[in-house]
Design an enzyme around this catalytic site. Structure first.
Site, mmCIF file in Angstrom:
data_model
loop_
_atom_site.group_PDB
_atom_site.id
_atom_site.type_symbol
_atom_site.label_atom_id
_atom_site.label_comp_id
_atom_site.label_asym_id
_atom_site.label_seq_id
_atom_site.Cartn_x
_atom_site.Cartn_y
_atom_site.Cartn_z
ATOM 1 N N THR A 29 -8.501 6.743 -1.914
ATOM 2 C CA THR A 29 -9.834 6.180 -2.143
ATOM 3 C C THR A 29 -10.907 7.239 -1.902
ATOM 4 O OG1 THR A 29 -9.594 5.253 0.074
ATOM 5 C CG2 THR A 29 -9.411 3.721 -1.774
ATOM 6 N N LYS B 131 -8.451 14.004 5.138
ATOM 7 C CA LYS B 131 -7.649 12.779 5.100
ATOM 8 C C LYS B 131 -6.619 12.926 6.200
ATOM 9 C CE LYS B 131 -6.639 13.854 0.703
ATOM 10 N NZ LYS B 131 -6.722 12.778 -0.289
ATOM 11 N N ARG B 132 -5.847 11.853 6.477
ATOM 12 C CA ARG B 132 -4.793 11.990 7.468
ATOM 13 C C ARG B 132 -3.876 13.160 7.103
ATOM 14 N NH1 ARG B 132 -4.423 8.110 11.730
ATOM 15 N NH2 ARG B 132 -2.421 9.088 12.115
ATOM 16 N N LYS C 100 -14.704 8.511 -3.678
ATOM 17 C CA LYS C 100 -15.948 8.806 -2.949
ATOM 18 C C LYS C 100 -16.499 10.174 -3.342
ATOM 19 C CE LYS C 100 -14.064 6.051 0.751
ATOM 20 N NZ LYS C 100 -13.249 6.053 1.977
ATOM 21 N N LYS D 172 0.848 14.321 1.678
ATOM 22 C CA LYS D 172 -0.503 14.632 1.191
ATOM 23 C C LYS D 172 -0.688 16.143 0.977
ATOM 24 C CE LYS D 172 -2.537 10.616 3.590
ATOM 25 N NZ LYS D 172 -3.141 9.727 2.567
ATOM 26 N N HIS E 78 0.797 -1.232 0.000
ATOM 27 C CA HIS E 78 0.000 0.000 0.000
ATOM 28 C C HIS E 78 0.825 1.275 0.000
ATOM 29 C CE1 HIS E 78 -3.961 -1.857 0.906
ATOM 30 N NE2 HIS E 78 -3.220 -2.753 1.523
HETATM 31 N N1 CJB Z 1 -2.145 3.503 3.294
HETATM 32 O O1 CJB Z 1 -3.691 4.079 4.859
HETATM 33 C C1 CJB Z 1 -2.556 3.672 4.595
HETATM 34 N N2 CJB Z 1 -1.689 3.359 5.597
HETATM 35 C C2 CJB Z 1 -0.449 2.879 5.352
HETATM 36 O O2 CJB Z 1 0.300 2.625 6.298
HETATM 37 C C3 CJB Z 1 -0.039 2.685 4.025
HETATM 38 C C4 CJB Z 1 -0.913 3.014 3.008
HETATM 39 C C5 CJB Z 1 -3.095 3.881 2.229
HETATM 40 O O3 CJB Z 1 -3.745 2.729 1.726
HETATM 41 C C6 CJB Z 1 -4.824 3.070 0.875
HETATM 42 C C7 CJB Z 1 -5.517 1.797 0.471
HETATM 43 O O4 CJB Z 1 -4.735 1.061 -0.412
HETATM 44 C C8 CJB Z 1 -4.332 3.880 -0.321
HETATM 45 O O5 CJB Z 1 -5.453 4.291 -1.075
HETATM 46 C C9 CJB Z 1 -3.534 5.090 0.132
HETATM 47 O O6 CJB Z 1 -2.957 5.732 -0.984
HETATM 48 C C10 CJB Z 1 -2.444 4.660 1.107
HETATM 49 O O7 CJB Z 1 -1.777 5.775 1.638
#
Ligand code: CJB
Length: 837
Positions: free
Chosen positions: A678, A567-568, A682, A573, A374
Site C-alpha cells: 500500500t 517498510k518492514r 502512497k 521484500k 493478506h
Molecule cells: N500483511 O502487513 C501484513 N501482515 C501480515 O501478517 C500479512 C500481510 C500485508 O497486508 C497488506 C494489506 O493488505 C498488504 O498490502 C501487504 O502486501 C501484506 O504484506
C-alpha cells in the site's frame, strides 16, 4: 425514543447541550480553559506538550458532540452495520487528522499563534498510536477513515495494547528494541467502565440431559478475565459522521479475584492472578507476516473475539428482532485469520446459549462473516495445535470438530470417495500434534473470501485455496484491491501539493472523489504548474534532509535523487537486493576518475523499517545497511555522489515526512510474495515514481498510470517456481556482478565479514529462495535507466504529474464501496447537514 429523562425536563438538556467551538476566539477560549482547569497549568508553565494537550482536548470536545449524534443516529436508523475485526489498527497521530477532517485547521493555526505556538510544533508533540506492525494494521486505519467519510455505520473492534510496536534504536549498526508505552496521556480514548464482558478460559465441558429431556452443553469452571471497552472517535472528512473504534483492555474479573487469598495472607499470589489477566492486552506481537503459535497470542485472539461478539449480540438483542434477521443487521469482516474464533464463538452463542438448531445457527454464521486474506507466505498462515485449543477453549474445539464434520460430509456428497480431497481440505491437519488450519476454518465459516490485489486474489485461488475453489466454485472468492486514504496520505502529509491540486481543480472535492485527479492531465504542459509541482517536491526533500541531518548527523544534498525503501524488513521484500545494488554502485563509482564521478547523477539511498525482534536475518540486513552507510558516507572520494541513510524507528508519522519527499521508491518483492503493498500507492500519489517488480498492486498501478511511468524489472510470478527448482537441480551460478559485491563484503570492507556470512550464503549456498541473484542484473539496469531519466527533469515531472492524475482508483473509498456492495451489503446513512470541509 427511550430516555430516563422525562420529556418536560429535556428542554434544559437541549438548552445546555454543548455546540463546540467554531471561531478562532472560541477555540482559544477552549484551549485556555482546558490548560488551566482540566490540566491545572497556567500561562507561566505552558510548554508545547501542555499546548498540545489543551488543543487536543478542545478538538476532542468538538468530536464528541458529533460522535454522540452519529451513534444516536445510527441506533435510531436501525440499519445494517459493519464490524471490522482487526488485531491491529495503526492509527498514527489523531490531532492533525481531526483538525483537517472537521475543517478547522486554519482556525487552530491562527488561534495557536495568538497563544504563542506554531501548529506544526504542537501536532508533533503527539505520540503515535502504533497498535500495528505494518500494511495490515495501516489498511485497517485507512478503512476506518473511509467508512466514516462515506457515512457507513461501522465500528472497529480491536485490543487496547498497553505497549504498541516497539521503538527502534540503532546502536553500532544493530537494531535495539525499546518498549512503546504510549498511554501516559491519551486524550483520544474514553474508558467505558460500564461496558464490560467476562471472558472465560480453560475449564471443561459438561453435556447432560435436563429435566425436560433436552440436551444441555455447559462450559464450566476455568478462569474469567474481564474485558473493559475503551472507545476512540473516528471522524470522517467533511461530514459530521464520527464512527467508533472500540478497543478491549483486560483485567482480572472482580468475580474471580480471590479475596480469600488476600485474607489468608497470600497477597502476592492474588496480585499475580491480577497481573496474569492484565498480560492478555499488554503487548502487540511484533511479527509481520509470521505466526509463532504462542498461547498468549491465542488468548488475545479469543479474549477480543468473545468480548466483541458479546457486544454485537447484546446490541442486536436490544432491537427485539428474531435471529433470522441477524445477518440483515450485522456484517463482520475478519481482517486476516486472527479473528477466526469469532466464527466459532457466534455458533457457540447461538447453539449453547440461544438454543438454536445447528443448521439454522450455521446459516446465520456464514451469512454474517467475510474473510480477507493478506498473504500467501506459508510461515504467516495461522495454525493452532489441537491440544492447545483443547486446554484453553475446550468447548470451541468440540465445535470446530463439528463444523469440520459437517463440512467434510458436504464435500463427500459432492465428491464421493475422493479421500485425498477430504484430507486436503480438512480444517484439522493430521500431523503430530494435530493442528487447526485457521484459514480453512475462516473460509468454511464465511460467505465471501477476498484477496487484496488482483494477482494475489488469483494466486490464492490457484495455490493455497485451490481445493476450496473446487468445493465451493469460484464465486465465493473475490478481489478487493487495497486502497489508501487521500486525506492522510495527500492532504495531511503533503498540504502544499494538495493545495496546488485544489487550485487547478477548483476545490478539494478530489479528496472525496479521487478520480477527479484525472482533471490534472490537461495541465501537464503548463510551465508554471510544472515548476510549482517540482518546487513542492524539492521543499519536501529539504524537509526530509533536515530530518536526516538531525537524526543521523549526515548531511545530504536535496538536489540528489532520493531513492526510498521504507517498510518492514523482510527477506521477501528484498531490502538485501537494494543494499547489494548500492554496494555495486559504490564499486562502480570507485572505478571512475574524479572527473567522471562529477558527471554521475547524485543519489541518496534511504532505508527505514523494523525487523521482528526474533528475525535474525532481517536484523542482519539492517546491520549491513548501517555498516555500508558508515563506509560510503565517510569516503571523501564519493561525496554527494552517493549517500546511504538508515532512518531509525520508521512509523506512521515519519512516513508522513518521508513519503512526500521521494523521487523513487522501491517495491521490489520477489514476484508473487507481496499480496498488495500500500505504500506503493502512497508514494505515487505524492508524485514519486516507482521501481518495482510485477507483484501485488504494482501491476494495477502500472495498468492505471501507464508502463512508461513506472520502472519495472525482474522475473514474473509464473516463473518463480521453475527458477527455484533450477537453483537446486540445474547448474546454478550467482550473477557475476553480484559476486563482486559479495567479494567486497567478504574482504571486510564493511566490518567483520562473518556477520554477513548467512546473508550471502542464503543466495550462494541455500537456493536463493527470493531470487536475488536472478533479478540482480535487471534491477541494476533499471536503476541505470532511472539515473538517465532523472537527468531530464522536464520528462520526470511530466511522468510525476501524469501518474498522480491517474491514481484515482487507489483511494480506500473505492475499496470500501466495493466491500459494502459485494460483501457486506450495507448502505451509507444519509446525514442531513453535510459540512463544508
Ligand atoms: N500483511 O502487513 C501484513 N501482515 C501480515 O501478517 C500479512 C500481510 C500485508 O497486508 C497488506 C494489506 O493488505 C498488504 O498490502 C501487504 O502486501 C501484506 O504484506
Amino acid at each position: 425514543v427511550e430516555s430516563s429523562i422525562p420529556e418536560h425536563m429535556r428542554e434544559a438538556w437541549r438548552k445546555y447541550s454543548p455546540q463546540g467551538f467554531k471561531t478562532k476566539d472560541e477555540f482559544e477560549g477552549e484551549v485556555v480553559r482546558h490548560i488551566e482547569t482540566t490540566l491545572a497549568r497556567s500561562l507561566f508553565n505552558c510548554d508545547e506538550l501542555a499546548a498540545y494537550s489543551g488543543t487536543s482536548l478542545a478538538f476532542r470536545d468538538r468530536l464528541i458532540i458529533d460522535w454522540n449524534k452519529t451513534q444516536q443516529r445510527q441506533t435510531f436508523a436501525d440499519q445494517k452495520r459493519i464490524y471490522y475485526l482487526s488485531l491491529e489498527f495503526l492509527m498514527g497521530r489523531a490531532l492533525d487528522n481531526a483538525m483537517l477532517n472537521v475543517g478547522l485547521k486554519g482556525v487552530a493555526k491562527e488561534g495557536l499563534e495568538d497563544l504563542g505556538f506554531r501548529v506544526e510544533d504542537i501536532i508533533s508533540q503527539e505520540h503515535d498510536a502504533a497498535l500495528g506492525n505494518g500494511g495490515l494494521g495501516r489498511l485497517a486505519a485507512c478503512f476506518l477513515d473511509s467508512l466514516a467519510s462515506l457515512n457507513y455505520p461501522a465500528w472497529g473492534y480491536g485490543l487496547r495494547y498497553r505497549y504498541g510496536i516497539f521503538k527502534q534504536e540503532i546502536e553500532n549498526g544493530y537494531q535495539v528494541e525499546i518498549p512503546d508505552y504510549w498511554l501516559d496521556f491519551n486524550p483520544w480514548e474514553f474508558p467505558r467502565h460500564d461496558v464490560t464482558v467476562d471472558v472465560q478460559f480453560y475449564g471443561w465441558v459438561n453435556k447432560y440431559t435436563d429435566d425436560e429431556g433436552k440436551q444441555v452443553v455447559s462450559w464450566q469452571d476455568g478462569e474469567l478475565v474481564t474485558a473493559t471497552a475503551y472507545d476512540a472517535p473516528v471522524p470522517g472528512y467533511g461530514t459530521p459522521t464520527v464512527n467508533n473504534l472500540r478497543l478491549w483492555s483486560s483485567k482480572a474479573s472482580s468475580g474471580e479475584f480471590d479475596f480469600s487469598k488476600f485474607n489468608s495472607g497470600e497477597y502476592e499470589s492474588a496480585v499475580a492472578d491480577q497481573q496474569r489477566a492484565e498480560t492478555i492486552s499488554a503487548v502487540l506481537y511484533p511479527n509481520d507476516n509470521l505466526e509463532r503459535g504462542k498461547e498468549l497470542r491465542l488468548k488475545q485472539q479469543y479474549f477480543w473475539c468473545a468480548a466483541s461478539l458479546h457486544d454485537i449480540v447484546r446490541r442486536f438483542k436490544k432491537t427485539g428482532r428474531t435471529w433470522d434477521e441477524f445477518p440483515d443487521q450485522v456484517a463482520i469482516q475478519l481482517n486476516d485469520t486472527h479473528p477466526t474464533l469469532a466464527i466459532v464463538e457466534l455458533q457457540r452463542i447461538l447453539i449453547d446459549k440461544e438454543g438454536l438448531e445447528w443448521p439454522k445457527a450455521w446459516d446465520i454464521v456464514t451469512k454474517t462473516f467475510g474473510y480477507t486474506n493478506h498473504t500467501v507466505l506459508p510461515e504467516a498462515l495461522e495454525k493452532w495445535s489441537v491440544p492447545l485449543i483443547q486446554n484453553l477453549l475446550p468447548r470451541h474445539l468440540q465445535l470446530i470438530y463439528e463444523i469440520n464434520l459437517y463440512f467434510l460430509q458436504q464435500v463427500e456428497r459432492r465428491f464421493p470417495k475422493d479421500r485425498d480431497l477430504l484430507s486436503r481440505v480438512s480444517i484439522i491437519e493430521e500431523s503430530t500434534p494435530k493442528m487447526v488450519r485457521m484459514a480453512y476454518l475462516a473460509i468454511v465459516g464465511s460467505h465471501k473470501v477476498n484477496g487484496v490485489a488482483e494477482l494475489h486474489s488469483d494466486l490464492i485461488k490457484t495455490t493455497i485455496f485451490k481445493d476450496f475453489v473446487t468445493v465451493y466454485g469460484p464465486d465465493k472468492f473475490t478481489n478487493v484491491t487495497n486502497g489508501i486514504t487521500p486525506r492522510r496520505w495527500l492532504h495531511q502529509a503533503n498540504p502544499r501539493l494538495s493545495e496546488l491540486i485544489a487550485s487547478k481543480l477548483g476545490g478539494y472535492d478530489f479528496l472525496k472523489d479521487l478520480t477527479l485527479l484525472n482533471k490534472l492531465e490537461p495541465f501537464i504542459d503548463d510551465k508554471d504548474f510544472k515548476k510549482e509541482w517540482a518546487e513542492i517536491k524539492y521543499a519536501n526533500k529539504v524537509r526530509l534532509a533536515q530530518h536526516i541531518l538531525k537524526t543521523t548527523g549526515v548531511s545530504v544534498n536535496p538536489k540528489a535523487l532520493f531513492d526510498v525503501q521504507v517498510k518492514r524488513i523482510h527477506e521477501y521484500k528484498r531490502q538485501q537486493l537494494n543494499i547489494f545494488g548500492v554496494i555495486h554502485r559504490y564499486i562502480t563509482l570507485k572505478g571512475l576518475s574524479a572527473e567522471e564521478r562529477k558527471k554521475v547523477a547524485p543519489r541518496v539511498s534511504i532505508f527505514g523499517g523494523k525487523a521482528a525482534p526474533g528475525y535474525w536475518m532481517a536484523k542482519t540486513i539492517i546491520h549491513l545497511i548501517n555498516k555500508v552507510g558508515e563506509v560510503i558516507n565517510n569516503d571523501p572520494e564519493i561525496g554527494d555522489a552517493l549517500k546511504v541513510i538508515f532512518l531509525e524507528d520508521y512509523n506512521v508519522s515519519k512516513a508522513e515526512i518521508i513519503v512526500p519527499a521521494s523521487d523513487i521508491s522501491e517495491h521490489i518483492s520477489t514476484a508473487g510474495t507481496e499480496a498488495s503493498g500500500t505504500s506503493n500507492m502512497k508514494f505515487v500519489l505524492n508524485g514519486g515514481l516507482v521501481i518495482g517488480t510485477l507483484d501485488g498492486a504494482n501491476i494495477e498501478i502500472t495498468r492505471e498510470i501507464g508502463e512508461q511511468n513506472i520502472f519495472l524489472f525482474g522475473n514474473l510470478s509464473e516463473d518463480v517456481e521453475d527458477l527455484r527448482h533450477h537453483h537446486f537441480y540445474g547448474n546454478y551460478q550467482v550473477d557475476s556482478e553480484l559476486q563482486k559485491v559479495f567479494d567486497l563484503i567478504k574482504s571486510g570492507k564493511f566490518g567483520d565479514e562473518s556477520a554477513f556470512g548467512a546473508l550471502i550464503a542464503a543466495i550462494t549456498e541455500h537456493g536463493d529462495y527470493y531470487l536475488v541473484s536472478d533479478d540482480f542484473d535487471s534491477y541494476r539496469k533499471t536503476q541505470d535507466l532511472i539515473d538517465e531519466t532523472f537527468k531530464n527533469q522536464e520528462e520526470w515531472v511530466t511522468k510525476s504529474i501524469t501518474s498522480v492524475a491517474r491514481m484515482g482508483f487507489f483511494t480506500s473509498d473505492r475499496c470500501i464501496n466495493e466491500y459494502a456492495d459485494t460483501i457486506w451489503n450495507i448502505e451509507p446513512l444519509a446525514v442531513a447537514d453535510e459540512k463544508e470541509a
